[in-house]
Write a protein that holds these residues in place. Structure first.
Motif, short mmCIF file in Angstrom:
data_model
loop_
_atom_site.label_atom_id
_atom_site.label_comp_id
_atom_site.label_asym_id
_atom_site.label_seq_id
_atom_site.Cartn_x
_atom_site.Cartn_y
_atom_site.Cartn_z
N SER A 422 0.84 -1.21 0.00
CA SER A 422 0.00 0.00 0.00
C SER A 422 0.86 1.24 0.00
O SER A 422 0.61 2.20 -0.75
N TYR A 455 -8.94 9.78 4.57
CA TYR A 455 -8.70 8.68 5.51
C TYR A 455 -9.69 8.76 6.68
O TYR A 455 -10.36 7.77 7.03
N ALA A 458 -13.15 7.91 5.57
CA ALA A 458 -13.33 6.48 5.29
C ALA A 458 -13.45 5.70 6.59
O ALA A 458 -14.30 4.80 6.72
N LEU A 459 -12.65 6.06 7.60
CA LEU A 459 -12.73 5.36 8.88
C LEU A 459 -14.09 5.56 9.52
O LEU A 459 -14.72 4.62 10.01
N MET A 462 -16.65 3.56 7.74
CA MET A 462 -16.50 2.13 7.95
C MET A 462 -16.98 1.71 9.34
O MET A 462 -17.58 0.67 9.52
N MET A 509 -9.76 3.40 0.32
CA MET A 509 -9.78 2.80 1.64
C MET A 509 -11.05 2.01 1.88
O MET A 509 -11.07 0.96 2.51
N LEU A 510 -12.16 2.55 1.36
CA LEU A 510 -13.45 1.93 1.61
C LEU A 510 -13.54 0.59 0.88
O LEU A 510 -14.10 -0.37 1.40
N PRO A 520 -12.27 -3.09 9.61
CA PRO A 520 -11.70 -1.78 10.01
C PRO A 520 -10.22 -1.87 10.37
O PRO A 520 -9.46 -0.97 10.02
N THR A 523 -8.22 -1.75 7.33
CA THR A 523 -8.27 -0.42 6.74
C THR A 523 -7.34 0.54 7.46
O THR A 523 -6.64 1.33 6.83
N GLU A 526 -3.79 -0.33 6.43
CA GLU A 526 -3.52 0.04 5.05
C GLU A 526 -3.47 1.54 4.87
O GLU A 526 -2.60 2.09 4.21
N GLY A 527 -4.44 2.22 5.53
CA GLY A 527 -4.51 3.68 5.41
C GLY A 527 -3.27 4.33 5.98
O GLY A 527 -2.71 5.26 5.40
#
Lengths: 726, 66
Positions: A422, A455, A458-459, A462, A509-510, A520, A523, A526-527
């Motif tokens: 990533s 980011y 997206a968090l 999620m 991210m999603l 999560p 994510t 990775e994020g």
């Protein structure tokens, strides 16, 4: 009670309605764009889920990347996106085929490829640059996805291409069918505004009320307009056949405009020099150009339509006729004008004024003809817009991308980091974008802002929204506000990087997929890795040979001066255009990085103006010298003067400056000796040669140019000369 | 006609070829119509273009899938 209130209520409502209408006229297109891009993204998401593609997010991301308010931009960008992705995917297949088992070779190969593509992206402009960006990071993304499962590499690549193509088709159809916003309208607006701006600028400078900084700002703006028109024109060609038929005229308009603005600058410079200390030539000229202001004032009042431009063209032609009578009168009235030195000054300024009027006339005429359809067969033309980029600076950007790729790769290999892929992907994406940005600092800042906010969003989505969703309709409804924010930001040109960064990071991210995976923790990991990648690339670009550093400034200065060398030696056909195009671009580039270092930038800008003046004079000198047979000795003198001027600008030194001055002065003397015994036509050309040489000489002697700032005012005999010469 | 064909041993749908062919035909037709000035009489040129493309692709698709 209602009967009493109804009129008041109605008034209230109609006021509200008017308000809403006004708001819609201002903001409406933004909301249309937002609706269009969100609809296209959701359509792409649904279709790719329906077709059971692996990564529906790729289709969505593609939609947001190519979506621009103007339809032509979308179509052109799509074309380059397909080409770039195809190249990238092919390279990734090659790399996976060669080095799938060898991490060091594999990652080095990727780094080299991203470096090459970043260099290409920094070297070219607009969409070509974008094609390079894509070829670089598509290869990285595809190769990193395929490396763990080399057997599936081919089918993964095919799916990737299908996802990208699907996204492009959705974006293109949506933006072309629903309320298309034509680039051709924007071209017309751009051209009209520039015409009015330019006439206003000429008038203000002639009246002498403009300060130096105002004039510079105006030149920046004009250069920016030239570049903007050029890139819109390139994008609009795909949009509709009408633009294609007008293409030649638009290019002509741009080149005539640049020519006229440089000539006007030279004229204004020489006027300043002549009126700084009262000289007979200066006084005579002031009387002559006064009425030009009036002519143009009428021109400025109504330049909106082509009809008005036609009138202006006629008025300028009338003024040109009037001018020769005024000149004869001025010659009669002031006998000092016949002295050699004054005569040369006067002639030079007049020649410039004549040339400016000629060019302005041509510009107004082309402007007037613009709405007409091209009827006659188009003649072959050499009106190409030269782009000017420093190949060494581009290579440097490539090297920076290479270094950041290597850093993350080394870290990945050394620590066996599970999320290295990533991070590496985002290094590739961001460093190729940084490399192509005109102002790298701003680009780094904006990209980090966009990615960070994407980011967080997206968090949030999620953890709090996603668990409650069931089925595609709900997912689409929940995604909508998040995507709308991003595409609304994209409508503001200065925030494009933030908006795109936000939406892209959010979608990446999603990772909406079918079946949806809710993870999560993955994510977050990775994020964080991806943000780290962005940050590393940003750090490398800001610290390694930074754009504000001494190296870049020296390099830029020598690039600017090199323009004169090009003007001296490059092949003549189409040279004026190429010269004007690349100086405009240099000016535009300086404008983009103006806020980083105002003082250093100011010096470079004065160099650009000096180079513009001298370069144009040299080109005219060469053209005139080529047009007739000159006596051998005279021709040798002219060559000598050109060579010494080029030498001065190639290597700046006091000795070279004196040599250049000597060369030019000798050529002037030789010309004046020759002048008496020529036929009328030759005499005319000799006169023009003389004015070009004189222009170069005064520019070299002037104590307010960048050259003088570099060495101090010219020595001894020259300082008293300047009062006379200029 | 076969539904798939082999391109360097990779199976590709024949519809893909039909799509490419219709893109080529569409581009040619677009040039010709633009040159004739037809688009000046059409209410919504992009919509017209997309519809023409749908027709072309439909015809090719019928040939392939029949």
């Amino acid at each position: 009670m209602s009967a009493v209130n109804r009129p008041a209520l109605q008034g209230h409502f109609s006021a509200l309605w008017r308000e809403a209408l006004a708001g819609a006229r201002e903001e409406g297109w933004r909301w249309i764009f937002v609706a269009k891009s969100v609809a296209a993204a959701l359509a792409a998401l649904w279709l790719s889920m329906r077709f059971q593609l692996d990564q529906p997010r790729l289709a969505m991301i593609t939609v947001f990347i190519v979506m621009r308010p103007q339809t032509g931009m979308v179509l052109t960008k799509s074309l380059y996106r397909i080409g770039g992705t195809l190249t990238g995917v092919l390279v990734s297949l090659l790399l996976v085929g060669l080095f799938a088992q060898e991490p060091v070779l594999f990652l080095t190969g990727l780094a080299v490829w991203v470096g090459i593509c970043t260099a290409g992206a920094a070297f070219y402009r607009d969409f070509k640059s974008y094609g390079f960006v894509l070829a670089g990071y598509s290869a990285t993304l595809a190769a990193l996805q395929a490396a763990p499962q080399p057997q599936a590499a081919f089918s993964l690549s095919v799916t990737r291409l299908s996802e990208v193509t699907l996204g492009i088709l959705c974006a293109a159809v949506m933006s072309d069918l629903i309320f298309p916003r034509r680039l051709s309208d924007q071209i017309i607006r751009n051209v009209q505004k520039r015409y009015a701006d330019f006439i206003a600028y000429v008038r203000v400078s002639l009246s002498g009320t403009a300060t130096r900084s105002e004039q510079e700002a105006m030149h920046f703006k004009l250069a920016g307009d030239v570049i903007a028109l050029e890139s819109i024109r390139n994008a609009a060609i795909l949009e509709d056949p009408e633009v294609r038929s007008r293409d030649l005229k638009l290019r002509k308009l741009n080149s005539e405009f640049m020519a006229a603005s440089t000539t006007f600058y030279s004229f204004h410079q020489i006027l300043n020099r002549l009126t700084k200390n009262p000289t007979p030539a200066g006084e005579a000229l002031t009387g002559i150009y006064d009425s030009l202001g009036e002519t143009l004032e009428l021109a400025e009042a109504s330049p909106r339509s082509a009809e008005a431009a036609r009138l202006t063209a006629r008025r300028i032609a009338a003024f040109r006729a009037l001018l020769s009578r005024k000149v004869a009168a001025a010659r009669r009235n002031s006998p000092e004008l016949s002295e050699v030195q004054n005569a040369v000054d006067f002639e030079t300024a007049l020649e410039l004024l004549h040339r400016f009027l000629r060019e302005l006339h041509a510009y107004a005429r082309t402007y007037a003809k613009l709405p007409e359809k091209e009827s006659e067969p188009q003649p072959p033309d050499d009106i190409t817009f030269a782009t000017h980029t420093d190949p060494l600076a581009a290579l440097l950007a490539g090297a920076k991308a290479f270094v950041s790729m290597l850093l993350i790769s080394a870290f990945w290999i050394a620590t066996a980091w599970p999320y290295g892929a990533s991070a590496l992907s985002f290094v590739a994406v961001t460093s190729s974008l940084f490399g192509s940005a005109p102002d790298q600092y701003r680009s780094v800042r904006h990209m980090t802002m966009g990615h960070g906010s994407g980011y967080v969003a997206a968090l949030f989505f999620m953890c709090f929204v996603m668990p409650r969703l069931d089925g595609f309709m709900l997912l689409a409804a929940a995604l909508m506000p998040f995507l709308m924010v991003g595409s609304y930001i994209i409508t503001y040109p200065q925030w494009i990087a933030v908006g795109t960064g936000y939406v892209v990071f959010f979608c990446a991210m999603l990772a909406p997929a079918n079946p949806m995976v809710l993870n999560p923790m993955g994510t977050v990991n990775e994020g964080t890795a991806a943000l780290l990648g962005t940050a590393i690339a940003g750090l490398v670009f800001m610290t390694l040979v930074p754009a504000t550093g001494a190296w870049h400034k020296r390099r830029m200065a020598s690039q600017i001066r090199r323009q004169v060398v090009t003007a001296c030696f490059a092949p003549l056909p189409g040279l004026v255009n190429r010269f004007e195009g690349s100086t405009s671009e240099l000016l535009h580039k300086l404008d983009a990085t103006k806020h980083l270092d105002p003082n250093g930038n100011e010096r470079l800008v004065t160099w650009v103006f000096m180079v513009k003046e001298i370069g144009r004079a040299v080109i005219h000198l060469r053209e005139d010298a080529d047009s007739i047979e000159l006596p051998r000795q005279l021709s040798a003198q002219l060559q000598e003067s050109i060579k010494s001027t080029a030498h001065l600008f190639a290597r700046l030194s006091l000795r070279n400056r004196d040599q250049a001055l000597d060369g030019v002065t000798n050529a002037i003397d030789a010309l004046q000796r020759e002048g008496g015994l020529a036929s009328p036509r030759e005499g005319e050309i000799l006169r023009r040669l003389l004015t070009s040489l004189h222009l170069i000489r005064t520019a070299l002697l002037d104590d307010e140019t960048a050259l003088a700032a570099a060495f101090g005012a010219p020595a001894g005999q020259a300082t008293e000369d300047i009062v006379n010469a200029a | 006609m076969p539904r798939e064909f082999s391109l360097l041993d990779a199976l590709m749908p024949t519809m893909f070829l039909a799509f490419l062919a219709s893109v080529v035909v569409q581009v040619l037709l677009d040039r010709i119509l633009g040159w004739c000035g037809l688009y000046r009489h059409v209410w919504h040129p992009p919509l017209f273009r997309v519809s023409v493309f749908a027709c072309i692709f439909g015809v090719f698709g019928l040939f392939v899938l029949r």
